[in-house]
Design an enzyme around this catalytic site. Structure first.
Site, PDB file in Angstrom:
ATOM      1  N   HIS A 260      87.819 118.609  62.575  1.00  0.00           N
ATOM      2  CA  HIS A 260      87.725 117.632  61.481  1.00  0.00           C
ATOM      3  C   HIS A 260      87.294 118.317  60.181  1.00  0.00           C
ATOM      4  O   HIS A 260      87.959 118.191  59.146  1.00  0.00           O
ATOM      5  CB  HIS A 260      86.715 116.541  61.877  1.00  0.00           C
ATOM      6  N   GLU A 261      86.204 119.067  60.253  1.00  0.00           N
ATOM      7  CA  GLU A 261      85.697 119.719  59.037  1.00  0.00           C
ATOM      8  C   GLU A 261      86.656 120.795  58.538  1.00  0.00           C
ATOM      9  O   GLU A 261      86.717 121.068  57.336  1.00  0.00           O
ATOM     10  CB  GLU A 261      84.302 120.318  59.283  1.00  0.00           C
ATOM     11  N   HIS A 264      88.963 119.213  56.109  1.00  0.00           N
ATOM     12  CA  HIS A 264      88.336 119.162  54.780  1.00  0.00           C
ATOM     13  C   HIS A 264      88.378 120.553  54.129  1.00  0.00           C
ATOM     14  O   HIS A 264      88.677 120.692  52.947  1.00  0.00           O
ATOM     15  CB  HIS A 264      86.862 118.740  54.897  1.00  0.00           C
ATOM     16  N   GLU A 290      89.405 112.628  53.273  1.00  0.00           N
ATOM     17  CA  GLU A 290      89.304 112.193  54.665  1.00  0.00           C
ATOM     18  C   GLU A 290      90.676 112.226  55.341  1.00  0.00           C
ATOM     19  O   GLU A 290      90.767 112.459  56.553  1.00  0.00           O
ATOM     20  CB  GLU A 290      88.707 110.781  54.717  1.00  0.00           C
TER      21      GLU A 290
END
Lengths: 491, 491
Positions: A260-261, A264, A290
């Protein structure tokens, strides 16, 4: 030239923010506890300086004059984004800014212990003050921007997004989501799966995380991975500081968190080098940010084709076990279970948590609901969306999130907007490059090149609408998101 | 009140310096290479801000008015130290500051490759510019401060120190040091010793380092240990960031380095909490700082009583071997060998390296010597002090240090002043608490309490002279240093 004066001025602001980002990262990852007070003071002084940088009296004149200078299209957009940042920082009277900041700090600080003690009544008066001041702020912003109150808050996180669009999106989702959740649960009730058996040593999990980050194209020459209590993606575009936390009994938490990160992070690392010192070179919005993390975590990493590739890595780094078979991973990583806590929610129930918060915060800001009615309304909406009651269970209900405690109203929709954008981008990518079943097999360069070309390099040079349209050929639509969920969870 | 306005202003400066210290530490320890350009720019902006903070036009008036306000003795001293920092930052004309900074950057940058290539002739023109501008700066400082040129530079690092005092100290040392070096070498020629056999794994060395730091009272709640190419003690008093580097073949390097930096660190951690936001609460001088690191590394850690305690730790952390016997450690850690390189020098030959540099830099600044004569003079003095010739060997001669490349003239004496202060403090401590033979056996609390009481807590509340006098009952004297060397190396 006024435009260059502005560029220089905002570059300086960017440098100050750089120092803040690194010292903030340090505070969360490296700093010993005893250093906190001095650090908080130093960061407080920096915040004041950043604020002052945007209060500079010369800015109004520069903006005025720059509008008459000959600028390229990109410079014009850069000017617009600098002006947006400046406007946001200057449109509230100083005493309202101070009062909000104080009330927010007080409420957030108290919330940390009040939540633990399930103490709604202790929280309410502090929260009422935050809501009252946020309403004032929303009114002032609304007047200055020519927007409705709630829209004027939304504009801070999701420029260009409006309540009528959100209402349409969420009405759509509301029509099919509760039914979908039921169907998925019914279907998954018949699908047995294996739970991986730990413990999984932290250093093995970290090695696996680094391997996955490498495969996902994270540039370690311009970033690093560390540990913090609350995972985040910080630092600056040229030096992205990504964090995770490890649970020895649950390797999926760090793994999916890292993926997930990394979404980003790649957005940050992919921002245009020429523009990244200025607002126009920074992420388009919270929702677009996001969308990248959810693209990585949901669209990509939980897809069966990716899990087929992940399976041998899990066996290699964490030790072989049957639970790591691709088919089992697919079931494991797509379990749907209505629960109280937003941050623990799966892909399918997550929008329900967001719609609930959206309805409440919009009514709070518009004055259609009073803070004291929050628990009752929360319970009622949880029952509607997820069939769960939070009566008297404040800590797992309306006291669970930090956002409202310091007055960050208007942020929540970004999470689900991100999921919707991600699905729309994923559909477009597959139409252009071929289905994920093939695309996520082996080297992922084509996937990242597409994102670089259609999302990352545009930073804030395009509006979110324009970004979606040039990438997918159509304006924002919830259809691909619904299609994605039905496809993944019902077929 | 003007005094409080000054306090607030300098507290803000302290916060900015905090951000710089942490981001500088990060740059040396954590930052990936690709982040360097953005970091350098951000730190550059911060340096400008710190500079502007001291150029504020209100300062002169505040200083003027504060002199007439009713202040405690400590506040008066605080005022004096703020004024010293302000005066140092404002007494040079802006274009001279800029020219020096440019010439210094250029020379330092070129030096990095020129030194590698032994290229004196490439270095000379750049160095001539640095010397010329440093002479200008020294003249301007001298006029403003009513000091001689060289003294006005010395004053930046060692407030209150003057050439006539240094000359007296160094003349004294010069009378006995060359003879002492000869005698020690003669004596040590007959003393066989064992060299420890590596490799020593980095994680074992680190564990040993952390253990020693703990025994030396380092507060890990307000600091940490990491790795950097060039070891240093950075961060802020409330969060001291100490670094080292590990050589798998030579455990003594990191070990003694860590002990040295822990001396610096305890000084920082021991600075008075009430005053540490202001100049008066910061380290007295470079020499006093160095006295603490040398107290730890030389007076304490190489003392036989300490080595007796260290020996079992070495066996425990690095694996048992005969070379770790206390008597062998004592010989190993006190080897004296004249060499070319200052930073590799032992305790006995180190002052020779400093006196050489002092004589040269004083003459360069006073105009009694030209840069082009540097190699010849260096060679001549090396022959005098250490019996070594550096003819044509520039890289191991006059090109070895970074200090002069950016114009930091006046700094070198601090190293040997530190050694002299440390010996004087060690003698006084033993007179008051008993000999090291007993004092360094077991718990070291009494040693650190004495330093806290006599050095650390005074920060810059006392002058260096007053600091030494209250601690030792006498003014600065080289006698204890000579006594220490003769005692340790000849008896």
């Amino acid at each position: 030239m006024s435009y260059s004066a502005l560029e220089q001025h905002f570059e300086q602001l960017h440098h100050l923010q750089h120092l803040g980002a690194i010292c903030g990262w340090d505070q969360a990852t490296m700093m010993p506890a005893g250093g906190n007070e001095a650090r908080a003071e130093a960061l407080g002084t920096l915040a004041v300086l950043c604020h002052q940088q945007l209060q500079d009296e010369r800015l109004a004149g520069w903006f005025n004059d720059a509008g008459n200078e000959v600028l390229s299209l990109q410079q014009q957009q850069s000017l617009k984004e600098m002006q947006r940042v400046w406007r946001d920082a200057t449109l509230l009277p100083a005493d309202l800014v101070r009062a909000r900041s104080l009330a927010g700090s007080r409420c957030e600080h108290a919330w940390r212990s009040l939540r633990k003690n399930n103490d709604w009544h202790g929280f309410l008066p502090l929260f009422e003050e935050v809501v009252a001041l946020s309403r004032h702020a929303a009114s002032a912003r609304a007047d200055a921007l020519g927007l409705s109150r709630y829209d004027s808050l939304l504009e801070q996180y999701e420029p260009g997004m409006r309540t009528h669009t959100l209402d349409a999106l969420f009405d759509d989702i509301n029509q099919w989501l509760p039914g979908l959740i039921g169907q998925v649960q019914e279907k998954q009730g018949h699908e047995p799966f294996l739970q991986p058996q730990g413990p999984f040593a932290t250093d093995r999990q970290k090695a696996l995380g680094l391997e996955i980050m490498t495969q996902l194209g994270f540039d370690f020459n311009r970033g690093r991975l560390d540990v913090s209590a609350h995972p985040f993606c910080g630092g600056v575009s040229d030096d992205v500081r990504l964090t995770t936390r490890y649970d020895e009994n649950d390797a999926a938490q760090a793994l999916m968190g890292i993926i997930h990160e990394t979404g980003h992070a790649r957005y940050e690392q992919g921002l245009p080098v020429t523009w990244r010192k200025w607002p126009v070179g920074q992420a388009r919005s919270m929702g677009v940010h996001e969308s990248q993390s959810l693209f990585f975590e949901m669209q990509l990493a939980r897809h069966p084709a990716f899990l087929t590739q992940l399976s041998p890595l899990l066996n290699q780094y964490l030790g072989e076990q049957p639970a790591f078979a691709p088919e089992n991973l697919a079931r494991l990583y797509t379990r749907v279970k209505p629960g109280f806590i937003r941050v623990d929610a799966d892909e399918v129930t997550y929008p329900a948590h967001i719609m609930l918060r959206y309805q409440i915060e919009r009514d709070l800001i518009d004055g259609n609901m009073e803070p004291r009615h929050l628990p009752e309304r929360w319970d009622q909406l949880m029952q509607h969306y997820l069939g769960l009651s939070t009566k008297d269970n404040y800590k797992n209900g309306c006291l669970q999130d930090i956002h409202w405690t310091d007055g960050s109203f208007g942020y929540f929709p970004s999470y689900t907007l991100g999921a919707i954008y991600a699905a729309q981008l994923a559909e477009a990518m597959q139409q252009q490059l071929g289905p994920f079943e093939k695309l996520l097999t082996g080297d992922l360069t084509a996937v990242f090149d597409w994102l670089q070309h259609h999302v990352w390099q545009h930073a804030s040079l395009l509006s979110t609408d324009a970004l979606l349209t040039q990438a997918s050929g159509q304006a924002l639509t919830v259809r691909p998101f619904r299609h994605h969920l039905e496809q993944r969870y019902l077929s």
